[in-house]
Design an enzyme around this catalytic site. Structure first.
Site, PDB file in Angstrom:
ATOM      1  N   TYR A   1       0.826  -1.208   0.000  1.00 39.09           N
ATOM      2  CA  TYR A   1       0.000   0.000   0.000  1.00 39.09           C
ATOM      3  C   TYR A   1       0.855   1.250   0.000  1.00 39.09           C
ATOM      4  CZ  TYR A   1       0.761   1.013   5.010  1.00 39.09           C
ATOM      5  OH  TYR A   1       1.314   1.348   6.219  1.00 39.09           O
TER       6      TYR A   1
ATOM      7  N   LYS B   1       6.371  -1.770   1.982  1.00 38.11           N
ATOM      8  CA  LYS B   1       5.177  -1.187   2.598  1.00 38.11           C
ATOM      9  C   LYS B   1       4.032  -2.195   2.457  1.00 38.11           C
ATOM     10  CE  LYS B   1       3.111   3.386   3.283  1.00 38.11           C
ATOM     11  NZ  LYS B   1       3.212   3.377   4.733  1.00 38.11           N
TER      12      LYS B   1
ATOM     13  N   GLU C   1      12.301   2.456  14.045  1.00 37.94           N
ATOM     14  CA  GLU C   1      11.345   3.497  13.645  1.00 37.94           C
ATOM     15  C   GLU C   1      10.151   3.436  14.561  1.00 37.94           C
ATOM     16  OE1 GLU C   1       9.752   2.817   9.679  1.00 37.94           O
ATOM     17  OE2 GLU C   1       9.734   0.659   9.983  1.00 37.94           O
TER      18      GLU C   1
ATOM     19  N   LEU D   1      11.030   1.485   7.054  1.00 30.53           N
ATOM     20  CA  LEU D   1      10.389   1.920   5.819  1.00 30.53           C
ATOM     21  C   LEU D   1      11.118   3.178   5.341  1.00 30.53           C
ATOM     22  CD1 LEU D   1       7.777   1.250   4.090  1.00 30.53           C
ATOM     23  CD2 LEU D   1       6.920   3.374   5.065  1.00 30.53           C
TER      24      LEU D   1
HETATM   25  N1  PDD Z   1       2.682   5.061   7.489  1.00 30.76           N
HETATM   26  N2  PDD Z   1       7.383   3.828   8.954  1.00 30.76           N
HETATM   27  C1  PDD Z   1       6.234   3.134   8.989  1.00 30.76           C
HETATM   28  C2  PDD Z   1       6.228   1.775   9.616  1.00 30.76           C
HETATM   29  C3  PDD Z   1       5.055   3.701   8.440  1.00 30.76           C
HETATM   30  O1  PDD Z   1       3.918   2.992   8.452  1.00 30.76           O
HETATM   31  C4  PDD Z   1       5.100   5.010   7.885  1.00 30.76           C
HETATM   32  C5  PDD Z   1       3.906   5.683   7.284  1.00 30.76           C
HETATM   33  C6  PDD Z   1       6.339   5.698   7.875  1.00 30.76           C
HETATM   34  C7  PDD Z   1       6.476   7.075   7.280  1.00 30.76           C
HETATM   35  O2  PDD Z   1       6.484   7.025   5.868  1.00 30.76           O
HETATM   36  P1  PDD Z   1       5.993   8.276   4.987  1.00 30.76           P
HETATM   37  O3  PDD Z   1       6.768   9.448   5.451  1.00 30.76           O
HETATM   38  O4  PDD Z   1       6.332   7.879   3.597  1.00 30.76           O
HETATM   39  O5  PDD Z   1       4.511   8.468   5.236  1.00 30.76           O
HETATM   40  C8  PDD Z   1       7.458   5.068   8.412  1.00 30.76           C
HETATM   41  C9  PDD Z   1       1.464   5.558   6.852  1.00 30.76           C
HETATM   42  C10 PDD Z   1       1.241   7.030   6.966  1.00 30.76           C
HETATM   43  C11 PDD Z   1       0.299   4.713   7.311  1.00 30.76           C
HETATM   44  O6  PDD Z   1       0.491   3.508   7.448  1.00 30.76           O
HETATM   45  O7  PDD Z   1      -0.805   5.250   7.484  1.00 30.76           O
END
Ligand code: PDD
Length: 288
Positions: free
Chosen positions: A34, A148, A180, A204
């Protein structure tokens, strides 16, 4: 509240008319990936970076991208428009589609593609002013956190543990190192330097993380990408989390103890300011 319109396999439909097989491998195996992509003033933010990461995730799970880049752009643009064209986030997912249950890939794959737009819920100004609480927890996830994947059960359990402890985020520790957050990347400030873990299989590669580093470098804020030991996390003068929906949020208590002064710190204030300036320029079309 569900959005008024969703995209499913080529059609734009009200959610109650969007149906997926109970044998979809997303439902049965969490076999899919996703993205979450913000749009500001109706313009999709860092779309190319999100679609690049989608390509990387799909390649890792050996699933061909069912849509060309222009088709993704068109789907996202139509959903943003249907949601009123303001500040919204797109959720999109691709699964390996319906097939009789068997762990091995089906001979013929018909991927399922689902997407919708929802208004962005910004952290309110009081929260930005006070910062949020976080707890540390063992990173119980797998060894490919760079994908992801829609398989988010560990993240769900860890976030719920944080909420039940009165915290907003769980910060994950693997083999003595901070990786993270349950749904965010983490930055620390040590000796006035901004530090975040290097990219690799345990985090991620966050699009917001990259932008924060880009802004820090552009404004001559010293930064490093390297391992962060648990002890260094605990002694940091500032901790912040980044994600597409939360942007850059200060963490002011860790496991019930104050981070630095217990108030959002000066580096957060600077970076948050640069981030908001960048968004403003993006809305007005000055930057891509
Ligand atoms: N999640 N690490 C994890 C495990 C995440 O699920 C996310 C973002 C990030 C940050 O990535 P980005 O800056 O590309 O949004 C890091 C999204 C927002 C979610 O699952 O809703």
């Amino acid at each position: 509240m569900y959005p008024p319109l969703v995209y499913l396999n080529g059609a734009f439909l009200p959610p109650e008319q969007a149906k997926v097989s109970v044998f979809d491998r997303g439902f049965v195996f969490a076999d899919g990936v996703y993205e979450v992509i913000p749009a500001y003033g109706g313009r999709l933010f860092r779309l190319a970076q999100h679609l690049n990461r989608l390509d990387a995730s799909l390649t890792s799970i050996r699933l061909a991208n069912p849509l060309a880049r222009d088709e993704w752009r068109a789907v996202c643009a139509r959903l943003v428009e249907a949601a009123g064209g303001g500040d919204v986030s797109i959720y999109l997912q691709v699964t390996r589609g319906p097939a009789p249950r068997d762990h091995a890939f089906p001979a013929e794959v018909h991927p399922s593609v689902f997407a919708y737009a929802a208004p962005i819920k910004y952290p309110d100004t009081a929260l930005l002013a006070s910062g949020v609480a976080a707890i540390t927890v063992p990173d119980i996830r797998w060894l490919r956190c760079d994908i992801k994947a829609i398989a988010l059960l560990p993240n769900v359990l860890l976030r719920q543990q944080a909420i039940e402890s009165g915290a907003a985020e769980a910060i994950l520790i693997r083999d003595g190192l901070m990786t993270e957050g349950s749904a965010s990347n983490i930055f620390v400030v040590v000796n006035n330097r901004l530090i975040t873990p290097s990219k690799g299989p345990f985090i991620l590669p966050g699009v917001t993380r990259d932008l924060v580093l880009e802004l820090a470098r552009a404004h001559a804020i010293p930064c490093e990408e390297r391992d962060i030991h648990d002890a260094e996390l605990r002694s940091a003068s500032e901790i912040m989390l980044s994600s597409s929906t939360k942007e850059l949020l200060p963490i002011t208590t860790l496991d019930g103890l104050p981070v630095g002064t217990g108030q959002p710190g000066p580096l957060h204030a600077r970076l948050h300011g640069h981030y908001q300036d960048y968004k403003r320029e993006f809305r007005s079309g000055t930057v891509e």
